[in-house]
Design a protein around this motif. Sequence first.
Motif, short mmCIF file in Angstrom:
data_model
loop_
_atom_site.label_atom_id
_atom_site.label_comp_id
_atom_site.label_asym_id
_atom_site.label_seq_id
_atom_site.Cartn_x
_atom_site.Cartn_y
_atom_site.Cartn_z
N MET A 12 11.83 -0.75 -2.69
CA MET A 12 13.29 -1.05 -2.48
C MET A 12 13.30 -1.44 -1.06
O MET A 12 12.76 -1.02 -0.24
N PHE A 128 13.25 7.63 -10.20
CA PHE A 128 14.05 6.27 -10.01
C PHE A 128 15.58 6.68 -9.88
O PHE A 128 16.32 6.40 -9.11
N ASP A 129 15.98 7.48 -10.80
CA ASP A 129 17.34 7.88 -10.88
C ASP A 129 17.95 9.15 -10.36
O ASP A 129 19.10 9.37 -10.17
N PRO A 185 19.81 6.33 -5.36
CA PRO A 185 18.43 6.26 -6.62
C PRO A 185 17.37 5.37 -5.99
O PRO A 185 17.90 4.38 -4.94
N TYR A 186 16.44 4.98 -6.65
CA TYR A 186 15.40 4.18 -6.21
C TYR A 186 15.58 2.95 -7.17
O TYR A 186 15.29 3.07 -8.43
N ARG A 187 15.52 1.83 -6.41
CA ARG A 187 16.00 0.58 -6.98
C ARG A 187 14.77 -0.47 -6.68
O ARG A 187 15.11 -1.11 -5.52
N ASP A 189 13.06 -3.87 -5.28
CA ASP A 189 13.41 -5.06 -5.11
C ASP A 189 15.12 -5.40 -4.67
O ASP A 189 15.40 -6.18 -4.52
N ALA A 190 15.62 -4.12 -4.47
CA ALA A 190 17.11 -4.30 -4.13
C ALA A 190 17.50 -3.81 -2.81
O ALA A 190 16.67 -3.03 -2.26
N LEU A 192 19.13 -1.95 -0.62
CA LEU A 192 20.06 -0.89 -0.69
C LEU A 192 20.24 0.17 0.54
O LEU A 192 21.12 1.07 0.63
#
Length: 358
Positions: A12, A128-129, A185-187, A189-190, A192
């Motif tokens: 991320m 991730f969530d 949350p863990y995303r 390549d985003a 955030l």
Amino acid sequence: MNLPVMPPVKPMLAKSVKRIPPGMQYEAKWDGFRAIVHRDGDELVIGSRTGKPLTRYFPELVTGLLAGLPPRCVVDGEIVIAQDGRLDFERLSDRIHPADSRITLLAERTPASFVAFDLLALEDLALFDVPLEQRRRALTEVLEGAGPPVHLAPATTDPERARVWFERFEGAGLDGVMAKPLTLPYRPDARLMYKIKHERTADCVVAGYRPHKTAGPVVGSLLLGLYDAQGTLQHVGASSAFTMRRREELVAELAPYRLDDPAEHPWAAWEDPSAHAANRLPGSQNRWNSGKDQSWVALAPELVCEVAYDHMQGTRFRHTTQFRRWRPDRDPASCGYDQLDEPVRYDLSEVLGLDGAG
């Protein structure tokens, strides 16, 4: 390897903001190689930001990570090397070398550390969530007994402490502060998260440019130089954030300064590999992409521009600079290292000693 989150994973990312935002988790911004570590028993993979494996370049970390991480986990963090109490990115870059014997030698001379700041999976559970606040709590618990070379990144929810870190930690080679929403949350390549970096300006000699690699005969980046105490013009970085129209205009603006005989240029020896050992020249071999075209157009060192930069790494700008303006009022010979701010030194061991702070 059989984990709920399998390699490769892109980390991320963060977007730049000018000020530290309120109501978040704050961490130092480490200046190293971003790495996601997958461990399943005796199997361990260290992946780079792009997903390429880094495992063979850091044999000493493999041993340390197997000793310090839980038996089955995926951890996001940063590989760093410290010299004289400061992060040293150049020593880190030296590790990307084709010879195993060279890597082994460097692992003994300048061992690396791993600073962990996020937990993506534990045992059979993907996280991730799960909100960042809970992932941080779990990471703190699983690293409670870990020791060097594995470190838990200091973190706080106090914005005042984050501001103190922003000022002090630069002296240890860190380049700012990260801010992460507690419910995030863990995303992969985003962008955030948020990064707050130092910004300063310097007047540099424009001594050449690289053509754009895909857009035809337009300027890709300006090559910048500063004079050292001996009066030698050292290549210190580049500036490349221009619109396509501006790239086209720069070709015409720089044309009067192109040298018919590049042998007259201060960096004329750039094609000789041995010359790079004594001076900082453009065109050195790219360890990540050995086939990359490093050719450039030589300009008479007569133009000066003002650029914005975040921090220095040794004798060069750590990241690409931002062009601000031309400085026709500046004498190129006056553009030296003495104009650069020197942060107050701060020992990196004190930063790492804050493991789990806040």
